[in-house]
Scaffold this motif. Structure first.
Motif, PDB file in Angstrom:
ATOM      1  N   LEU A   1      36.689 -60.576 -24.843  1.00 46.47           N
ATOM      2  CA  LEU A   1      35.529 -61.325 -25.309  1.00 46.47           C
ATOM      3  C   LEU A   1      34.279 -60.978 -24.505  1.00 46.47           C
ATOM      4  N   LEU A   2      34.417 -60.931 -23.185  1.00 50.53           N
ATOM      5  CA  LEU A   2      33.266 -60.600 -22.337  1.00 50.53           C
ATOM      6  C   LEU A   2      32.782 -59.176 -22.598  1.00 50.53           C
ATOM      7  N   SER A   3      33.698 -58.245 -22.748  1.00 51.65           N
ATOM      8  CA  SER A   3      33.312 -56.858 -23.028  1.00 51.65           C
ATOM      9  C   SER A   3      32.587 -56.756 -24.364  1.00 51.65           C
ATOM     10  N   TYR A   4      33.107 -57.452 -25.362  1.00 49.22           N
ATOM     11  CA  TYR A   4      32.471 -57.432 -26.679  1.00 49.22           C
ATOM     12  C   TYR A   4      31.053 -57.997 -26.596  1.00 49.22           C
ATOM     13  N   LEU A   5      30.906 -59.167 -25.948  1.00 50.23           N
ATOM     14  CA  LEU A   5      29.581 -59.779 -25.846  1.00 50.23           C
ATOM     15  C   LEU A   5      28.633 -58.951 -24.983  1.00 50.23           C
ATOM     16  N   ALA A   6      29.163 -58.249 -23.990  1.00 52.92           N
ATOM     17  CA  ALA A   6      28.324 -57.367 -23.172  1.00 52.92           C
ATOM     18  C   ALA A   6      27.767 -56.230 -24.022  1.00 52.92           C
ATOM     19  N   ASP A   7      28.532 -55.772 -24.991  1.00 47.88           N
ATOM     20  CA  ASP A   7      28.096 -54.676 -25.861  1.00 47.88           C
ATOM     21  C   ASP A   7      27.131 -55.124 -26.945  1.00 47.88           C
ATOM     22  N   VAL A   8      27.402 -56.273 -27.570  1.00 48.75           N
ATOM     23  CA  VAL A   8      26.606 -56.671 -28.739  1.00 48.75           C
ATOM     24  C   VAL A   8      25.463 -57.613 -28.401  1.00 48.75           C
TER      25      VAL A   8
END
Length: 105
Positions: free
Chosen positions: A38-45
């Protein structure tokens, strides 16, 4: 006599035991694989709605809701609006391990 399930007095109350995955200690976050995802996804988008986060990460919506609530409580993500839109915080970026792959990779 102490009850078998009583908390030891030398442990802080309200914290979670290792492995229960329901809450995060803001001082030392213990991230689950879902949390890292989740954190990686939000860091990207940047920011995204909870339902889109679930759909785009392949995680169940109920699970995403509970993990985002725990991550928000630990200060690693924050709600952007009154709706269920979240973004990662600076503390969330720091909590990601160096070896945690970026979502888009």
């Amino acid at each position: 006599m102490t009850a078998p399930d009583a908390q030891p007095t030398d442990r802080p109350t309200g914290g979670s035991d290792a492995g229960d995955g329901d809450a995060l200690d803001p001082d030392r976050p213990s991230l689950t694989r879902s949390d890292e995802r989740l954190l990686s996804y939000l860091a990207d988008v940047g920011a995204d709605y909870q339902a889109f986060v679930a759909g785009n990460t392949g995680l169940y919506d109920d699970h995403v809701e509970s993990r985002l609530t725990a991550l928000a409580g630990a200060g690693l993500v924050e709600r952007v609006s009154g709706e269920a839109m979240y973004r990662i915080t600076d503390a969330g970026r720091e909590a990601l391990r160096d070896d945690c792959p970026r979502w888009s990779d």
